[in-house]
Design an enzyme around this catalytic site. Sequence first.
Site, PDB file in Angstrom:
ATOM      1  N   GLU A  92       0.808  -1.234   0.000  1.00 33.45           N
ATOM      2  CA  GLU A  92       0.000   0.000   0.000  1.00 33.45           C
ATOM      3  C   GLU A  92       0.839   1.281   0.000  1.00 33.45           C
ATOM      4  O   GLU A  92       0.392   2.302   0.529  1.00 33.45           O
ATOM      5  CB  GLU A  92      -0.930   0.004   1.212  1.00 33.45           C
ATOM      6  CG  GLU A  92      -2.037  -1.016   1.124  1.00 33.45           C
ATOM      7  CD  GLU A  92      -3.112  -0.745   2.158  1.00 33.45           C
ATOM      8  OE1 GLU A  92      -4.231  -0.420   1.747  1.00 33.45           O
ATOM      9  OE2 GLU A  92      -2.826  -0.836   3.363  1.00 33.45           O
TER      10      GLU A  92
ATOM     11  N   HIS B   4      -4.536  -0.094  11.029  1.00 40.41           N
ATOM     12  CA  HIS B   4      -5.888  -0.665  11.092  1.00 40.41           C
ATOM     13  C   HIS B   4      -6.320  -0.785  12.558  1.00 40.41           C
ATOM     14  O   HIS B   4      -6.615  -1.885  13.015  1.00 40.41           O
ATOM     15  CB  HIS B   4      -5.909  -2.057  10.458  1.00 40.41           C
ATOM     16  CG  HIS B   4      -5.350  -2.149   9.075  1.00 40.41           C
ATOM     17  ND1 HIS B   4      -4.964  -3.339   8.501  1.00 40.41           N
ATOM     18  CD2 HIS B   4      -5.114  -1.198   8.137  1.00 40.41           C
ATOM     19  CE1 HIS B   4      -4.511  -3.125   7.261  1.00 40.41           C
ATOM     20  NE2 HIS B   4      -4.587  -1.827   7.028  1.00 40.41           N
TER      21      HIS B   4
END
Length: 236
Positions: free
Chosen positions: A76, A97
Amino acid sequence: MRDQELRERLALACRVLYCEGHDHYFLGHLSARASSGDAIWVKPAGLGLEEIQADDLALMDLDGRKLEGTHPLHNEMPIHTEIYRRRGDVHAIVHTHPFYATALASSQARFELVGQDSVLFARGVGRYPSAELVTAIEQGQRVADALGDLRAVLMKNHGITVVGETIEQATVWAASLERSCRVQLAATQFGPLAPIAPDEVERMEERFERGYAGRTEALWRYLARKAERSAVGRRQ
Ligand SMILES: [Zn+2]
């Protein structure tokens, strides 16, 4: 700041955020602009936030090419490269996250100013509307669009991205965002939310931002001591 110092600080920031509820297996990554300005230091894949030491970090350019480092990069990276391209004021980025912020990002609930930490986000948080991992440049650009000139963006069914002028800022703000979401969820369970009144938000923001110089750095130093007191970072 010298690159070695930057790397030590970025690695410590990874361990701090592990302690503040940002762990999710070995997922999530932090970055900081290198002293040269046209490359970034970034947490690599395969190691948990709590395991990161300065020597583990990778150096990459803004086209996603790895320049230094032995571990693989996360997929990412466009989150980082496209925000750095867009925001000259940003020198550090957290993409993690964390449980409660991810839960809020997976709901239609608004981010509410309910706890003290939430005042840091008085101007609001962005919402990135796709659940897919941000692996393409165009997706990274859309994350940067959703972030705009704000400090944080909630990424649907996924996590958060928080930016700062320094590693300390991005880290303290990321910890504060998760804590805010946690308070909001608990408050929701007690009954109807009672957000901070707008005039109080304004005064509190003024105090946090200008009346209390060094607040972010003091919080960072505390979080760093807390992480160092724990066993995190002592990889076998
Ligand atoms: Zn992610």
